[in-house]
Scaffold this active site. Structure first.
Site, PDB file in Angstrom:
ATOM      1  N   SER A 172      35.257  39.120  39.329  1.00 33.02           N
ATOM      2  CA  SER A 172      34.154  39.826  38.686  1.00 33.02           C
ATOM      3  C   SER A 172      34.687  41.126  38.111  1.00 33.02           C
ATOM      4  O   SER A 172      35.744  41.616  38.517  1.00 33.02           O
ATOM      5  CB  SER A 172      33.060  40.120  39.710  1.00 33.02           C
ATOM      6  OG  SER A 172      32.106  41.033  39.207  1.00 33.02           O
ATOM      7  N   TYR A 185      30.529  43.648  48.085  1.00 35.94           N
ATOM      8  CA  TYR A 185      30.846  42.699  47.010  1.00 35.94           C
ATOM      9  C   TYR A 185      32.071  43.163  46.221  1.00 35.94           C
ATOM     10  O   TYR A 185      32.984  42.370  45.956  1.00 35.94           O
ATOM     11  CB  TYR A 185      29.637  42.556  46.094  1.00 35.94           C
ATOM     12  CG  TYR A 185      29.808  41.534  44.994  1.00 35.94           C
ATOM     13  CD1 TYR A 185      29.715  40.167  45.264  1.00 35.94           C
ATOM     14  CD2 TYR A 185      30.055  41.915  43.675  1.00 35.94           C
ATOM     15  CE1 TYR A 185      29.864  39.222  44.263  1.00 35.94           C
ATOM     16  CE2 TYR A 185      30.204  40.988  42.668  1.00 35.94           C
ATOM     17  CZ  TYR A 185      30.111  39.640  42.964  1.00 35.94           C
ATOM     18  OH  TYR A 185      30.269  38.712  41.964  1.00 35.94           O
ATOM     19  N   LYS A 189      35.744  41.321  45.650  1.00 34.62           N
ATOM     20  CA  LYS A 189      36.225  40.951  44.319  1.00 34.62           C
ATOM     21  C   LYS A 189      37.520  41.684  43.962  1.00 34.62           C
ATOM     22  O   LYS A 189      38.369  41.136  43.248  1.00 34.62           O
ATOM     23  CB  LYS A 189      35.141  41.216  43.271  1.00 34.62           C
ATOM     24  CG  LYS A 189      33.920  40.300  43.429  1.00 34.62           C
ATOM     25  CD  LYS A 189      34.314  38.818  43.428  1.00 34.62           C
ATOM     26  CE  LYS A 189      33.127  37.897  43.565  1.00 34.62           C
ATOM     27  NZ  LYS A 189      33.492  36.465  43.544  1.00 34.62           N
TER      28      LYS A 189
END
Length: 300
Positions: A172, A185, A189
């Site tokens: 991402s 998150y 990533k």
């Protein structure tokens, strides 16, 4: 004397690489054939994984679809079978190493050696660090990072035996710069991007030239996992567009796939802009989404 020759060779390689990249801007690279290749996609029951599967079905690949949701993965399989290809589905919780191992053994026995592995399964919680539960932090690392290790360790040996394969990491843009209320998150990533780069370097050191790697880094994608996302400069991406760009990148063995392309500037700006300027730039981007934020005494 040897070091001077090595430096000259390095400079020539750099110049050649720039010229090669310039030529590729005007002359499209011919994509490789994946007809008959066994493609395994985790998280294939929804979003990018689902559409990526249908794109590979159009290319006549043999599909192995993993997901935790039975209805979702079977729906994806049904769409892919309309293209006349073989599709195998497995219910797998990618947060559990044992399930990955058991499913991998079944795939080897029932389908064969996986040629293209797409680590797509992922989760997100959208909350500030103090609002996250311990179990959520542990699970997001299990799915978004550790699963990449377990799947790759299952299918890489056969790729190495044949010096042929492709390992794809779905990361991402949040793996390139930090985003408030996505600390967990972003951490996973960042780890996924690092995993891709280190694995790429390791395969090169082992002279496994036939095993390719790709890493996808998009901005917000409209998959429903993040509620009401928006930014000032980049539109929320459609999963159909992301999946097609991903598959095209895989076919030409593109190492880093940024969507939109200007996302690649994030790493450059992070190196050269002062901290105050970076803070102002991040605020200027206007990244917004619904998140659970713990109220402090100051807010009450």
């Amino acid at each position: 004397m040897n070091i001077i020759l090595e430096i000259l060779l390095l400079l020539l390689t750099i110049i050649y690489s720039y010229l090669e990249s310039l030529v590729k801007l005007f002359i499209p690279v011919k994509g490789k054939s994946v007809s008959g290749e066994i493609v395994l996609i985790t998280g294939a029951g929804h979003g990018i994984g689902k559409i990526t599967a249908t794109e590979f079905a159009k290319l006549h690949s043999v599909l192995v679809l993993w997901d935790i949701n039975k209805n979702g993965v079977e729906e994806t399989a049904a769409q892919c079978r309309k293209e006349g290809v073989k599709v195998f589905t497995y219910l797998v919780d990618c947060s559990k190493r044992e399930e990955i191992s058991k499913a991998a053994e079944k795939v080897k026995q029932e389908v064969g050696d996986v040629n293209i592995l797409i680590n797509n399964a992922g989760i997100v919680f959208c909350a500030d660090l103090l609002s996250l539960e311990d179990s959520q932090i542990q699970k997001i690392f299990e799915v978004n990072v550790l699963a990449h290790f377990w799947t790759t360790r299952e299918f890489l040996p056969s790729m190495m035996n044949n010096n042929h394969g492709h390992i794809v990491t779905i990361a991402s843009s949040a793996g390139l710069f930090g985003v408030p209320f996505l600390v967990d998150y972003c951490s996973t990533k960042f780890a996924a991007v690092g995993y891709h780069k280190a694995l790429t370097a390791e395969l090169a050191a082992l002279q496994m030239t036939g095993i390719k790697t790709s890493c996808l880094c998009p901005v917000f994608v409209d998959t429903g996992f993040v509620k009401n996302p928006s930014t000032r400069f980049a539109p929320v991406l459609l999963p159909e567009d992301v999946a097609r760009t991903l598959v095209n990148g895989i076919l030409i063995n593109k190492k880093m796939i940024y969507i939109p392309p200007f996302v690649s500037l994030a790493t450059v700006l992070d190196l050269f802009l002062p901290e105050r300027a970076l803070k102002a730039l991040n605020a200027f981007q206007g990244v917004k989404f619904d998140a659970k934020v713990r109220r402090t005494e100051k807010d009450k």
